[in-house]
Motif scaffolding. Structure first.
Motif, PDB file in Angstrom:
ATOM      1  N   TYR A  63     -72.642   8.572 -34.065  1.00  0.00           N
ATOM      2  CA  TYR A  63     -71.895   7.380 -34.441  1.00  0.00           C
ATOM      3  C   TYR A  63     -71.123   7.672 -35.729  1.00  0.00           C
ATOM      4  CZ  TYR A  63     -75.073   5.245 -31.088  1.00  0.00           C
ATOM      5  OH  TYR A  63     -75.772   4.942 -29.944  1.00  0.00           O
ATOM      6  N   PRO A  64     -70.170   6.808 -36.097  1.00  0.00           N
ATOM      7  CA  PRO A  64     -69.402   7.059 -37.325  1.00  0.00           C
ATOM      8  C   PRO A  64     -70.279   7.311 -38.545  1.00  0.00           C
ATOM      9  CG  PRO A  64     -68.381   5.292 -36.072  1.00  0.00           C
ATOM     10  CD  PRO A  64     -69.661   5.627 -35.363  1.00  0.00           C
ATOM     11  N   ALA A  65     -71.405   6.598 -38.649  1.00  0.00           N
ATOM     12  CA  ALA A  65     -72.281   6.762 -39.817  1.00  0.00           C
ATOM     13  C   ALA A  65     -72.958   8.127 -39.850  1.00  0.00           C
ATOM     14  CB  ALA A  65     -73.337   5.655 -39.832  1.00  0.00           C
ATOM     15  N   ASP A  66     -73.000   8.821 -38.702  1.00  0.00           N
ATOM     16  CA  ASP A  66     -73.649  10.133 -38.645  1.00  0.00           C
ATOM     17  C   ASP A  66     -72.729  11.260 -39.098  1.00  0.00           C
ATOM     18  OD1 ASP A  66     -75.917   8.920 -37.511  1.00  0.00           O
ATOM     19  OD2 ASP A  66     -75.031   9.062 -35.500  1.00  0.00           O
ATOM     20  N   LEU A  67     -71.456  10.956 -39.288  1.00  0.00           N
ATOM     21  CA  LEU A  67     -70.467  11.978 -39.610  1.00  0.00           C
ATOM     22  C   LEU A  67     -69.838  11.704 -40.967  1.00  0.00           C
ATOM     23  CD1 LEU A  67     -68.695  12.066 -36.120  1.00  0.00           C
ATOM     24  CD2 LEU A  67     -70.526  13.577 -36.920  1.00  0.00           C
ATOM     25  N   ALA A  68     -69.169  12.710 -41.490  1.00  0.00           N
ATOM     26  CA  ALA A  68     -68.460  12.567 -42.764  1.00  0.00           C
ATOM     27  C   ALA A  68     -66.962  12.617 -42.514  1.00  0.00           C
ATOM     28  CB  ALA A  68     -68.867  13.684 -43.722  1.00  0.00           C
ATOM     29  N   LEU A  69     -66.207  11.941 -43.373  1.00  0.00           N
ATOM     30  CA  LEU A  69     -64.752  11.984 -43.294  1.00  0.00           C
ATOM     31  C   LEU A  69     -64.230  12.954 -44.352  1.00  0.00           C
ATOM     32  CD1 LEU A  69     -63.737   8.259 -42.700  1.00  0.00           C
ATOM     33  CD2 LEU A  69     -63.237  10.194 -41.194  1.00  0.00           C
ATOM     34  N   SER A  70     -63.423  13.898 -43.918  1.00  0.00           N
ATOM     35  CA  SER A  70     -62.863  14.897 -44.825  1.00  0.00           C
ATOM     36  C   SER A  70     -61.345  14.792 -44.829  1.00  0.00           C
ATOM     37  CB  SER A  70     -63.275  16.311 -44.386  1.00  0.00           C
ATOM     38  OG  SER A  70     -64.684  16.429 -44.314  1.00  0.00           O
ATOM     39  N   THR A  71     -60.757  14.902 -46.004  1.00  0.00           N
ATOM     40  CA  THR A  71     -59.301  14.895 -46.126  1.00  0.00           C
ATOM     41  C   THR A  71     -58.801  16.325 -46.007  1.00  0.00           C
ATOM     42  OG1 THR A  71     -59.375  12.964 -47.590  1.00  0.00           O
ATOM     43  CG2 THR A  71     -57.347  14.256 -47.572  1.00  0.00           C
ATOM     44  N   VAL A  72     -58.035  16.582 -44.981  1.00  0.00           N
ATOM     45  CA  VAL A  72     -57.564  17.947 -44.716  1.00  0.00           C
ATOM     46  C   VAL A  72     -56.081  17.926 -44.376  1.00  0.00           C
ATOM     47  CG1 VAL A  72     -59.798  18.817 -43.941  1.00  0.00           C
ATOM     48  CG2 VAL A  72     -58.277  17.724 -42.310  1.00  0.00           C
ATOM     49  N   ARG A  73     -55.465  19.093 -44.488  1.00  0.00           N
ATOM     50  CA  ARG A  73     -54.063  19.260 -44.119  1.00  0.00           C
ATOM     51  C   ARG A  73     -54.014  20.079 -42.835  1.00  0.00           C
ATOM     52  NH1 ARG A  73     -51.864  21.077 -50.132  1.00  0.00           N
ATOM     53  NH2 ARG A  73     -52.305  19.087 -51.188  1.00  0.00           N
ATOM     54  N   LEU A  74     -53.735  19.405 -41.739  1.00  0.00           N
ATOM     55  CA  LEU A  74     -53.744  20.067 -40.436  1.00  0.00           C
ATOM     56  C   LEU A  74     -52.368  20.135 -39.791  1.00  0.00           C
ATOM     57  CD1 LEU A  74     -57.004  18.493 -38.982  1.00  0.00           C
ATOM     58  CD2 LEU A  74     -56.717  20.795 -39.878  1.00  0.00           C
ATOM     59  N   GLY A  75     -51.414  19.395 -40.324  1.00  0.00           N
ATOM     60  CA  GLY A  75     -50.074  19.426 -39.752  1.00  0.00           C
ATOM     61  C   GLY A  75     -50.061  18.966 -38.308  1.00  0.00           C
ATOM     62  N   ASP A  76     -49.427  19.770 -37.461  1.00  0.00           N
ATOM     63  CA  ASP A  76     -49.277  19.403 -36.049  1.00  0.00           C
ATOM     64  C   ASP A  76     -50.565  19.562 -35.251  1.00  0.00           C
ATOM     65  OD1 ASP A  76     -46.638  18.848 -36.515  1.00  0.00           O
ATOM     66  OD2 ASP A  76     -45.926  20.837 -35.917  1.00  0.00           O
ATOM     67  N   THR A  77     -51.608  20.167 -35.838  1.00  0.00           N
ATOM     68  CA  THR A  77     -52.860  20.380 -35.105  1.00  0.00           C
ATOM     69  C   THR A  77     -53.827  19.214 -35.248  1.00  0.00           C
ATOM     70  OG1 THR A  77     -53.914  21.531 -36.971  1.00  0.00           O
ATOM     71  CG2 THR A  77     -52.629  22.872 -35.421  1.00  0.00           C
ATOM     72  N   ILE A  78     -53.395  18.135 -35.889  1.00  0.00           N
ATOM     73  CA  ILE A  78     -54.280  16.994 -36.123  1.00  0.00           C
ATOM     74  C   ILE A  78     -54.832  16.433 -34.821  1.00  0.00           C
ATOM     75  CG2 ILE A  78     -52.301  15.432 -36.164  1.00  0.00           C
ATOM     76  CD1 ILE A  78     -55.585  15.033 -38.121  1.00  0.00           C
ATOM     77  N   ASP A  79     -54.050  16.502 -33.731  1.00  0.00           N
ATOM     78  CA  ASP A  79     -54.497  15.944 -32.454  1.00  0.00           C
ATOM     79  C   ASP A  79     -55.653  16.731 -31.846  1.00  0.00           C
ATOM     80  OD1 ASP A  79     -52.602  13.975 -32.626  1.00  0.00           O
ATOM     81  OD2 ASP A  79     -51.114  15.048 -31.422  1.00  0.00           O
ATOM     82  N   HIS A  80     -55.944  17.910 -32.373  1.00  0.00           N
ATOM     83  CA  HIS A  80     -57.023  18.732 -31.833  1.00  0.00           C
ATOM     84  C   HIS A  80     -58.381  18.364 -32.424  1.00  0.00           C
ATOM     85  CE1 HIS A  80     -53.841  22.081 -30.976  1.00  0.00           C
ATOM     86  NE2 HIS A  80     -53.723  21.022 -30.188  1.00  0.00           N
ATOM     87  N   TYR A  81     -58.395  17.414 -33.345  1.00  0.00           N
ATOM     88  CA  TYR A  81     -59.641  17.056 -34.021  1.00  0.00           C
ATOM     89  C   TYR A  81     -59.884  15.550 -33.955  1.00  0.00           C
ATOM     90  CZ  TYR A  81     -59.430  21.809 -35.778  1.00  0.00           C
ATOM     91  OH  TYR A  81     -59.378  23.171 -35.850  1.00  0.00           O
ATOM     92  N   LEU A  82     -61.134  15.170 -34.194  1.00  0.00           N
ATOM     93  CA  LEU A  82     -61.533  13.762 -34.162  1.00  0.00           C
ATOM     94  C   LEU A  82     -61.162  13.137 -35.502  1.00  0.00           C
ATOM     95  CD1 LEU A  82     -63.032  11.875 -32.153  1.00  0.00           C
ATOM     96  CD2 LEU A  82     -65.113  12.343 -33.447  1.00  0.00           C
ATOM     97  N   ALA A  83     -60.104  12.329 -35.490  1.00  0.00           N
ATOM     98  CA  ALA A  83     -59.592  11.750 -36.727  1.00  0.00           C
ATOM     99  C   ALA A  83     -60.144  10.348 -36.936  1.00  0.00           C
ATOM    100  CB  ALA A  83     -58.063  11.720 -36.694  1.00  0.00           C
ATOM    101  N   ALA A  84     -60.001   9.859 -38.164  1.00  0.00           N
ATOM    102  CA  ALA A  84     -60.428   8.495 -38.475  1.00  0.00           C
ATOM    103  C   ALA A  84     -59.686   7.529 -37.564  1.00  0.00           C
ATOM    104  CB  ALA A  84     -60.127   8.185 -39.935  1.00  0.00           C
ATOM    105  N   GLY A  85     -60.423   6.606 -36.971  1.00  0.00           N
ATOM    106  CA  GLY A  85     -59.828   5.665 -36.035  1.00  0.00           C
ATOM    107  C   GLY A  85     -60.030   6.060 -34.586  1.00  0.00           C
ATOM    108  N   ASP A  86     -60.404   7.331 -34.345  1.00  0.00           N
ATOM    109  CA  ASP A  86     -60.638   7.789 -32.972  1.00  0.00           C
ATOM    110  C   ASP A  86     -62.043   7.452 -32.482  1.00  0.00           C
ATOM    111  OD1 ASP A  86     -58.123   8.856 -32.985  1.00  0.00           O
ATOM    112  OD2 ASP A  86     -58.765  10.917 -33.353  1.00  0.00           O
ATOM    113  N   LEU A  87     -62.926   7.127 -33.408  1.00  0.00           N
ATOM    114  CA  LEU A  87     -64.334   6.939 -33.069  1.00  0.00           C
ATOM    115  C   LEU A  87     -64.687   5.457 -33.100  1.00  0.00           C
ATOM    116  CD1 LEU A  87     -66.854   8.548 -32.380  1.00  0.00           C
ATOM    117  CD2 LEU A  87     -67.348   8.743 -34.810  1.00  0.00           C
ATOM    118  N   SER A  88     -65.147   4.938 -31.960  1.00  0.00           N
ATOM    119  CA  SER A  88     -65.526   3.530 -31.883  1.00  0.00           C
ATOM    120  C   SER A  88     -66.980   3.354 -32.314  1.00  0.00           C
ATOM    121  CB  SER A  88     -65.342   3.006 -30.456  1.00  0.00           C
ATOM    122  OG  SER A  88     -66.304   3.584 -29.593  1.00  0.00           O
ATOM    123  N   SER A  89     -67.400   2.113 -32.408  1.00  0.00           N
ATOM    124  CA  SER A  89     -68.776   1.825 -32.810  1.00  0.00           C
ATOM    125  C   SER A  89     -69.782   2.267 -31.750  1.00  0.00           C
ATOM    126  CB  SER A  89     -68.939   0.329 -33.084  1.00  0.00           C
ATOM    127  OG  SER A  89     -68.591  -0.425 -31.928  1.00  0.00           O
TER     128      SER A  89
END
Length: 214
Positions: A63-89
């Motif tokens: 769940y969201p509480a089990d993970l950490a949010l990291s600020t990273v620079r991914l450019g065009d590869t952002i879609d390859h990762y689980l971003a903030a807002g992609d994870l529901s409750s």
């Protein structure tokens, strides 16, 4: 006097004359600064992406509480990762191992529904209804083979299974001659379905609901 006025006009004209080379130079400087700013801005775009706080194993629900949010620079590869807002409750299901501290790849997560549903391909007796298409909900009926090679009374194996796709013998999406259908069924019904397949029971699909088409 007239000569003096002409001299003054010529002096003013010479004083306010703009050298074209200066204009070109200024334009080149502006273009260069703009290009550098654009490149730096693109490289500096950062995003919030989920990362694992501990090692994650396949089959684990997070769940969201089990993970950490990291600020990273991914450019065009952002879609390859689980971003903030992609994870529901409701969380997600981990489908492959993720190391502690690793950014969560989008390919490493699946729907929690896969915890209770499984995909099974069943052979179907007789013609398929035209309404049986991906997304349709069907009841799975089966008639067991009796000793005299006759079939017994039909019973419902699975209620409200979801059609994933319709297949022919070559595994390509088929037409009216299709005899195999991939279904999503509850995991607690898998044994009954596999038993019916092994016993060569006559399996039929009865539509319950039909997906809307445009």
């Amino acid at each position: 006097m007239a000569g003096s006025r002409d001299t003054v006009r010529k002096g003013r004209s010479a004083r306010f004359r703009i050298d074209p080379r200066l204009v070109i130079g200024l334009l080149l400087v502006v273009a260069s600064v703009t290009g550098v700013y654009t490149i730096v801005s693109a490289a500096d775009r950062s995003a919030l992406v989920y990362s694992a706080t501990a090692a994650l194993t396949p089959g684990e629900r997070v769940y969201p509480a089990d993970l950490a949010l990291s600020t990273v620079r991914l450019g065009d590869t952002i879609d390859h990762y689980l971003a903030a807002g992609d994870l529901s409750s409701d969380g997600v299901l981990i489908t492959r191992a993720v190391a502690a501290g690793e950014l969560i790849p989008a390919s490493a997560v699946g729907s929690p529904a896969s915890l209770r549903l499984a995909s099974v391909v069943v052979g179907v007796s007789g013609q398929l209804s035209r309404s049986i298409a991906p997304g349709a909900v069907v009841d799975v009926w089966a008639s067991a083979v009796l000793d005299d090679r006759m079939f017994g009374p039909p019973t419902v194996l699975v209620g409200s299974a979801t059609v994933v796709r319709v297949l022919d013998s070559s595994g390509i999406i088929a037409n009216d001659r299709a005899r195999a259908v991939e279904l999503l069924i509850p995991r607690d019904r898998i044994a009954r379905v596999l038993e019916a397949i092994a016993d060569e029971s006559a399996v039929s699909l009865v539509p319950v609901s039909i997906p809307m088409t445009r």
